[in-house]
Design a protein around this motif. Structure first.
Motif, short mmCIF file in Angstrom:
data_model
loop_
_atom_site.label_atom_id
_atom_site.label_comp_id
_atom_site.label_asym_id
_atom_site.label_seq_id
_atom_site.Cartn_x
_atom_site.Cartn_y
_atom_site.Cartn_z
N HIS A 116 -3.50 -3.92 -7.79
CA HIS A 116 -3.60 -3.64 -6.36
C HIS A 116 -4.93 -2.96 -6.05
CE1 HIS A 116 -1.85 -2.86 -2.33
NE2 HIS A 116 -2.67 -1.83 -2.36
N CYS B 40 0.82 -1.21 0.00
CA CYS B 40 0.00 0.00 0.00
C CYS B 40 0.86 1.26 0.00
CB CYS B 40 -0.93 0.00 1.21
SG CYS B 40 -2.20 -1.28 1.10
N CYS C 9 -7.67 -4.04 -3.12
CA CYS C 9 -7.37 -3.34 -1.88
C CYS C 9 -8.38 -2.21 -1.63
CB CYS C 9 -5.95 -2.78 -1.90
SG CYS C 9 -5.52 -2.01 -0.34
N CYS D 124 -6.84 1.29 -0.61
CA CYS D 124 -6.28 2.11 -1.67
C CYS D 124 -7.37 2.68 -2.57
CB CYS D 124 -5.24 1.33 -2.45
SG CYS D 124 -3.71 1.11 -1.47
#
Ligand SMILES: [Zn+2]
Length: 82
Positions: free
Chosen positions: A35, A9, A39, A42
């Protein structure tokens, strides 16, 4: 499960401005978007940052105000600790 070449992250945060500038290499951009796909933190971070930048009129500027960036990173860290 995390792949070996997964973004952390913190890396994601560092890459955000380059991503917007289109400055990321294709491979990095793919990792960035992968990602983002799994996630939640994020995704929240990115949308929060986009909102802030839109409000401040800085979304399309290449140089992100360092104070704004620092503030957002602090907010992000707080979220991670909850
Ligand atoms: Zn993340």
């Amino acid at each position: 499960m995390r792949l070996a070449d997964d973004l952390a992250c913190t890396e994601f945060v560092e890459l955000v401005t380059e991503y917007w500038e289109g400055a990321l290499a294709e491979r990095d951009r793919e990792r960035f978007e992968e990602h983002l796909a799994f996630c939640d933190w994020c995704r929240i971070y990115l949308s929060q940052m986009q909102t802030t930048l839109r409000v401040s009129g800085r979304l399309y500027e290449n140089d992100l105000d360092p104070e704004t960036a620092d503030h957002l990173l602090e907010v992000f860290r707080d979220w991670k600790q909850e």
